[in-house]
Structure formats: C-alpha cells, structure tokens
Design a protein around this motif. Structure first.
Motif, PDB file in Angstrom:
ATOM      1  N   GLU A   1       0.388   7.206  -2.573  1.00 14.00           N
ATOM      2  CA  GLU A   1      -0.055   7.521  -3.944  1.00 14.00           C
ATOM      3  C   GLU A   1      -1.271   6.669  -4.322  1.00 14.00           C
ATOM      4  N   LYS A   2      -1.218   5.372  -3.973  1.00 15.68           N
ATOM      5  CA  LYS A   2      -2.355   4.486  -4.312  1.00 15.68           C
ATOM      6  C   LYS A   2      -3.592   4.914  -3.521  1.00 15.68           C
TER       7      LYS A   2
ATOM      8  N   LYS B   1      -5.803   7.837  -4.663  1.00 15.39           N
ATOM      9  CA  LYS B   1      -6.701   7.654  -5.821  1.00 15.39           C
ATOM     10  C   LYS B   1      -8.099   7.169  -5.406  1.00 15.39           C
TER      11      LYS B   1
ATOM     12  N   SER C   1       0.838  -1.183   0.000  1.00 14.74           N
ATOM     13  CA  SER C   1       0.000   0.000   0.000  1.00 14.74           C
ATOM     14  C   SER C   1       0.890   1.256   0.000  1.00 14.74           C
TER      15      SER C   1
END
Ligand SMILES: CC(=O)SCCNC(=O)CCNC(=O)[C@H](O)C(C)(C)COP(=O)(O)OP(=O)(O)OC[C@H]1O[C@@H](n2cnc3c(N)ncnc32)[C@H](O)[C@@H]1OP(=O)(O)O
Length: 427
Positions: free
Chosen positions: A243-244, A247, A240
């Motif tokens: 940045e992920k 979103k 994880s």
C-alpha cells in the motif's frame, strides 16, 4: 592446468545509503574497514597473499588504483601486487573471476578479491565550456590577457555535470538504467503491483536475516572518523508495504513508468572482500573452505535491455554443466530493479525467448522465489555498483553453507549491456 578453487572467507561493510552528501567513507576507507577485521581473523599472515584485485567503478582522484592503496593501508606489504578492475556493476564479480582463473590455472595460490564503491562521493564536474575557459585562463599571458579571459565567464559555467547521473546513463543508447528497466517491464508486461510486492518481500527478507543473525560475520561494523558506528545495512524498511509503495510516483518515466524509489535498488556506499585459495594454500594454512567456485560466464547484449543479462550469462553456464533450472538450489540475482529481476524470471519461462535468444529447444524453467535472494537484495540493502557482484557471490556461499545445499548461481546485469554469472558448489 585446471585446479579446484575455494572460497575461504569473506566480509563486507554495512551498505550505507547515499543521502545527497559525501558519506563517512571513501572507496578505500570502505575496503579497509571490512578488510582489516577479515584479515585479522585468518590463521595466516597477510603477506601470504599472492595478489589483491579490487573492483571499483567510480575511482576518486585521491585513490587512483584503489586496490593498491587499500592493500598498503591493510598492511599487506610494499611487495604486494594489487590492481583494480572496472566492468561497471560487474566489477566486484570480475575481481573474483580473475582471481578464480589465476588460481585454477596454477599461477597463484591465495588471492584477496573485492569490490568497493562510494556512490555518495561521485564527483560534480565542471562542464565542457567551463573546462575550456580554465584552459584559456591557464594560457593567458600577463594581467591584460587574464582580464580579457575573465570577460568570457558565463553563468552556466557553474552548472556542474552530476557524475552519478552520467554514470548511471548508458552512453550508447542515452537511456539511464531505470529507463532500461522500463523497457523490460513493457516487453514482459510486468505490473507495478507485482514489482512492488517483490520489493516489499526483499525488505522483509533482509530484516529477517538481520534479526536472525544470518548476516553475522559477513557484515562487519564500520567506524567513521566522526565517531559514528555503522552496524547494519541502513536502507532496510521492515515496515514497507504494498500500500505504501503504491503511493510512490515513477522515478524515470512519468506518469506511466513502473520503476519507483520503492522498487529500484538504492544508491549506496559499501565494500566487500572474499579470499580465494587453492588446495595447496588450504593445506599450507589449515583453512576450511565455505564453497567451491566451479565456473563463470560473461555475456553481452543490447545495452537497452541490459537487465536481461543474468539470463544470457547464467543459462549457458548452467547448461555447460548439464544443470537444469531445478538443479540450482539457491540463486542470487542482483536486484538492480524489481521489474528487471521479474523480467529475467519471465524470460526463463518463455519458450520463444529461450528459443530465439538462447537457441534452446524450450524454456529454461521457473525459478522458485523460495530459492531466490533468500536474505534480501539490492532493493532493500542497496547497490554500491562496484561491490554488489562480490557481495552476491559471498552471500551465496554463506547461504548455501547455512542451508546445507549443494549448488548455487550468483548473477547480475551490468550497465552497458553485459552480464556475469558464477556457479558455486558446496565445499
Ligand atoms: C546494471 C545495474 O545494476 S543498473 C542499476 C544501477 N543503479 C541505479 O540505477 C540506481 C537506481 N536507483 C535510483 O536511481 C534512486 O534510488 C531513485 C532515483 C530510484 C530514487 O532516489 P531517491 O528519490 O533518492 O530515493 P529514496 O530511497 O530516498 O526514496 C525517496 C522516498 O521514497 C519513499 N520510499 C522509498 N522506498 C520506500 C519503501 N520501501 N517503502 C516506503 N516508502 C519508500 C520514501 O518516502 C523516500 O523518502 P524518505 O527516505 O525521506 O522516507
């Protein structure tokens, strides 16, 4: 009477993510899965227990009073008294606290206290109109009346009430738990990026704890009837990243909300038990305690800001024992939501909040992230609501022992606007 009470041992199942269908275990199955090996590794016979207490929020119809069903399935004997406690997310801690008080006051010597929850088994219920119609059908005398009742069937009878959704919604304010977290994010100005960073760290810590064996002995494998083996908390995402997570869309307040699937606790199945004992029982059975339970505290506040309850429960507990923020070596604060934990940390540092709400002269202090949820929390490992309070006390005891530290507090918020906290010391 006020006798010392010790945590002797404990174990839990891996926490298993609910994946939109009933998981392999019911609440009692889960309690038996980790209870059996836990009892087998004790030097005393299971009949030695004076009492079994089990927290469970969503009891299923086939397992009414799951404490008793679990006790019998664990082979504790027909003469074993067992009762279930329910205070929403505090249920697993309530079982420990009840056992703690019985032993402290001298009526019991050794008690098995747990929590269990299978959120994947939350029921789908017929809505009110459909329930009334079933009553009408039942009362109908003869085929003519029955045929007439059939003409009253409406398509919306078949849109069920989703038990999980209702269960995670406060009945007084009509806010769901995620929305109460949004209230706190707004009140304390918690940024989305800060919440996401907190969540990423939770996953990294759990992954490290799993890899480095810090959960060995605490998390015991569970074996499904379908032949499946479950060894680890399966919601962990070691890869994880901020940045992920950035979103992901907000889960509860679109489009501006701060709570997303990435920084909320996961919906999960799991069970946990601890064994509590008096000095008499320790001597009788030759036991070695992990930690001593010192004291507990429960608090209540506005349900819309229930996430702040660790502050209103843990602070008076610490202060009753003359302890400042820095005197607590380790904290376990149940991660209902990242913004909720961050709001508690902010409240503890806020002079106005501590003065107005807690009645103190100044702020309680800053809790160092290095002392908080050191091996991950409900965001990474999940939150089977009736179990988590038990897990955080068990893990706190194990983490204190592993790190050789003196004091710890486990605390959690509870849907409905309540909070629980327990103070532990090295044995
Ligand atoms: C008193 C108290 O304790 S109150 C708290 C009580 N508990 C609650 O209220 C439960 C709160 N949590 C929830 O309601 C749910 O987890 C929700 C609604 C936030 C999210 O539910 P879901 O959409 O089913 O979440 P899920 O975990 O499956 O994630 C959805 C997607 O987000 C993404 N995602 C989630 N976490 C991450 C992550 N750490 N990194 C990257 N992507 C992620 C993934 O794409 C994931 O889909 P995938 O599993 O197919 O890869």
């Amino acid at each position: 009477m006020s006798r010392p009470v010790y945590l002797i041992d404990g174990a839990r199942t891996p926490f298993l993510k609910a994946r939109g269908r009933p998981g392999p275990f019911t609440p009692v199955d889960l309690a038996v899965q980790c209870g059996r090996p836990l009892l087998m590794r004790q030097p005393f016979d299971a009949s030695a227990f004076d009492l079994v207490i089990l927290g469970c929020v969503n009891v299923i119809q086939d397992e009414m009073n799951p404490a008793r069903v679990a006790a019998l399935r664990l082979g504790l004997g027909e003469d074993q008294v067992a009762f279930t406690v329910q205070i929403n997310c505090g249920s697993g801690m309530q079982s420990i606290d009840t056992a703690f008080r019985y032993i402290r006051e001298g009526s019991h010597e050794i008690v098995l206290a747990g929590g269990t929850e299978a959120l994947s088994h939350a029921p789908l219920v017929y809505n009110r109109e459909a329930t009334e119609w079933f009553g009408e059908m039942n009362r109908a005398q003869g085929p003519l009346d029955k045929a007439k009742a059939f003409t009253d069937v409406r398509p919306d009878f078949f849109s069920p009430v989703i038990g999980l959704e209702r269960g995670l919604t406060d009945p007084i304010t009509s806010l769901n738990m995620g929305q109460t977290a949004e209230v706190l994010a707004h009140r304390f100005g918690i940024e989305r990026a800060t919440a996401d960073a907190y969540a990423v760290e939770s996953h990294k810590r759990l992954a490290a704890a799993q890899e480095q064996g810090r959960l060995d002995g605490e998390v015991l494998p569970a074996f499904g009837r379908d032949g499946s083996t479950h060894r680890h908390d399966d919601g962990v995402r070691p890869n994880s990243s901020i940045e992920k997570l950035a979103k992901l869309d907000p889960a509860f307040e679109k489009p501006w909300g701060k709570v997303t699937p990435g920084n909320a606790s996961q919906i999960t199945d799991g069970a946990s038990w601890v064994i509590l004992a008096s000095e008499t029982a320790i001597e009788a059975h030759g036991l070695t305690p992990i930690a001593r339970l010192v004291d507990s505290e429960w608090s209540a506040l506005d349900p819309a800001i229930m996430g702040l309850a660790p502050v209103t429960a843990a602070t008076p507990l610490a202060q009753r024992h003359g302890l400042d923020c820095d005197d607590i070596d380790l904290w376990e604060i149940n991660e209902a939501f990242a913004v909720q934990v961050l709001a508690c940390l902010a409240a503890w540092q806020d002079d106005d909040f501590c003065r107005d709400v807690l009645g103190y002269d100044s702020a309680f202090g800053r809790i160092d992230r290095g002392r908080l949820n050191v091996d991950g929390g409900a965001i990474s490992l999940g939150h089977p609501v009736g179990t988590s309070g038990n897990r955080i006390v068990l893990h706190l005891a194990n983490a204190m022992k592993a790190r050789g530290v003196r004091r710890g507090i486990a605390t959690e918020c509870i849907g409905g606007g309540q909070g629980g906290a327990m103070l532990l010391e090295a044995a």
